[in-house]
Design a protein around this motif. Structure first.
Motif, PDB file in Angstrom:
ATOM      1  N   ASN A  38       0.851  -1.190   0.000  1.00 21.81           N
ATOM      2  CA  ASN A  38       0.000   0.000   0.000  1.00 21.81           C
ATOM      3  C   ASN A  38       0.882   1.234   0.000  1.00 21.81           C
ATOM      4  O   ASN A  38       1.667   1.440   0.922  1.00 21.81           O
ATOM      5  CB  ASN A  38      -0.905   0.012   1.237  1.00 21.81           C
ATOM      6  N   ILE A  39       0.730   2.062  -1.034  1.00 25.13           N
ATOM      7  CA  ILE A  39       1.517   3.279  -1.184  1.00 25.13           C
ATOM      8  C   ILE A  39       0.599   4.473  -0.947  1.00 25.13           C
ATOM      9  O   ILE A  39      -0.393   4.646  -1.658  1.00 25.13           O
ATOM     10  CB  ILE A  39       2.124   3.372  -2.596  1.00 25.13           C
ATOM     11  N   GLY A  40       0.910   5.291   0.049  1.00 27.22           N
ATOM     12  CA  GLY A  40       0.119   6.487   0.338  1.00 27.22           C
ATOM     13  C   GLY A  40       0.704   7.692  -0.380  1.00 27.22           C
ATOM     14  O   GLY A  40       1.861   8.029  -0.180  1.00 27.22           O
ATOM     15  N   ILE A  41      -0.099   8.327  -1.239  1.00 29.64           N
ATOM     16  CA  ILE A  41       0.317   9.547  -1.931  1.00 29.64           C
ATOM     17  C   ILE A  41      -0.263  10.713  -1.140  1.00 29.64           C
ATOM     18  O   ILE A  41      -1.476  10.869  -1.052  1.00 29.64           O
ATOM     19  CB  ILE A  41      -0.187   9.585  -3.393  1.00 29.64           C
ATOM     20  N   THR A  42       0.605  11.515  -0.549  1.00 33.01           N
ATOM     21  CA  THR A  42       0.167  12.575   0.360  1.00 33.01           C
ATOM     22  C   THR A  42       0.867  13.887   0.037  1.00 33.01           C
ATOM     23  O   THR A  42       1.814  13.922  -0.737  1.00 33.01           O
ATOM     24  CB  THR A  42       0.405  12.145   1.833  1.00 33.01           C
ATOM     25  N   GLY A  43       0.393  14.947   0.646  1.00 28.37           N
ATOM     26  CA  GLY A  43       0.951  16.282   0.436  1.00 28.37           C
ATOM     27  C   GLY A  43      -0.162  17.305   0.545  1.00 28.37           C
ATOM     28  O   GLY A  43      -1.305  16.972   0.871  1.00 28.37           O
ATOM     29  N   GLU A  44       0.178  18.545   0.262  1.00 23.92           N
ATOM     30  CA  GLU A  44      -0.818  19.604   0.357  1.00 23.92           C
ATOM     31  C   GLU A  44      -1.805  19.531  -0.803  1.00 23.92           C
ATOM     32  O   GLU A  44      -1.498  19.005  -1.873  1.00 23.92           O
ATOM     33  CB  GLU A  44      -0.139  20.978   0.380  1.00 23.92           C
ATOM     34  N   SER A  45      -2.986  20.076  -0.582  1.00 23.30           N
ATOM     35  CA  SER A  45      -4.003  20.158  -1.619  1.00 23.30           C
ATOM     36  C   SER A  45      -3.457  20.960  -2.799  1.00 23.30           C
ATOM     37  O   SER A  45      -2.804  21.982  -2.620  1.00 23.30           O
ATOM     38  CB  SER A  45      -5.244  20.847  -1.041  1.00 23.30           C
ATOM     39  N   GLY A  46      -3.691  20.462  -4.006  1.00 25.39           N
ATOM     40  CA  GLY A  46      -3.260  21.173  -5.204  1.00 25.39           C
ATOM     41  C   GLY A  46      -1.828  20.923  -5.617  1.00 25.39           C
ATOM     42  O   GLY A  46      -1.323  21.530  -6.557  1.00 25.39           O
TER      43      GLY A  46
END
Length: 180
Positions: A38-46
């Protein structure tokens, strides 16, 4: 699992039994292909998280089955997507951190970070406080992450490309090393 095959490969090589070593290596690869990741792609919106999800899945934005993209906050619930070549690899498009809907102080718990094997933190423009918070929390859980700087093409149009890319790289490294 790995230790069992590693010992078998090592023993076969010590006995000059290349066929047995190759057989053990193939069994290990076959078994590892069936492990769910399972790879979580995260970061700020936009920042381009959903676009990265689509790129990893080898599909274009706005095609059927693609992660939704837009100019406003688009990903409102975490969404799971299978990799096109290995359905055991699951790519999770997570909502953006640091919005009124997903404040930084609640984000890690709400997104259930413990369920992901590793993360890709996507950032545009520059390394920011929320990128640092994400990196710190991921490290606290003894998990790995990759840091991806997106939308560089939008920033380099009026600059010396090589020098500009070096400054971006240095800024990202400085931000991450400050956190770790």
């Amino acid at each position: 699992m790995a230790d069992q095959y590693e010992e078998g490969i090592k023993a076969a090589l010590q006995n000059s039994d290349l066929a047995k070593a190759a057989e053990n290596a193939k069994k290990y690869l076959d078994e590892s292909y069936n492990v769910r990741v399972n790879i979580g792609i995260t970061g700020e919106s936009g920042s381009g998280k959903s676009t990265l999800v689509n790129a990893l899945r080898e599909i274009k934005n706005r095609t059927e089955g693609a992660a939704k993209t837009g100019v406003n906050e688009t990903t409102m619930v975490k969404a799971e997507y299978p990799h096109p070549k290995n359905s055991n690899i699951r790519i999770w498009d997570l909502p953006g951190i640091g919005t009124v809907n997903f404040t930084a102080d609640k984000y890690i718990k709400e997104m259930e970070f413990e369920k992901y094997d590793f993360f890709i933190i996507v950032s545009n423009d520059r390394f920011r406080e929320n990128d640092g918070k994400l990196a710190k929390e991921i490290q606290k859980m003894n998990k790995k992450f990759y840091f991806v700087r997106s939308k560089i093409d939008q920033n380099i149009t009026n600059f010396n490309e090589e020098g500009f890319l070096n400054r971006i790289r240095e800024n990202c490294i400085k931000g991450i090393s400050f956190v770790i």
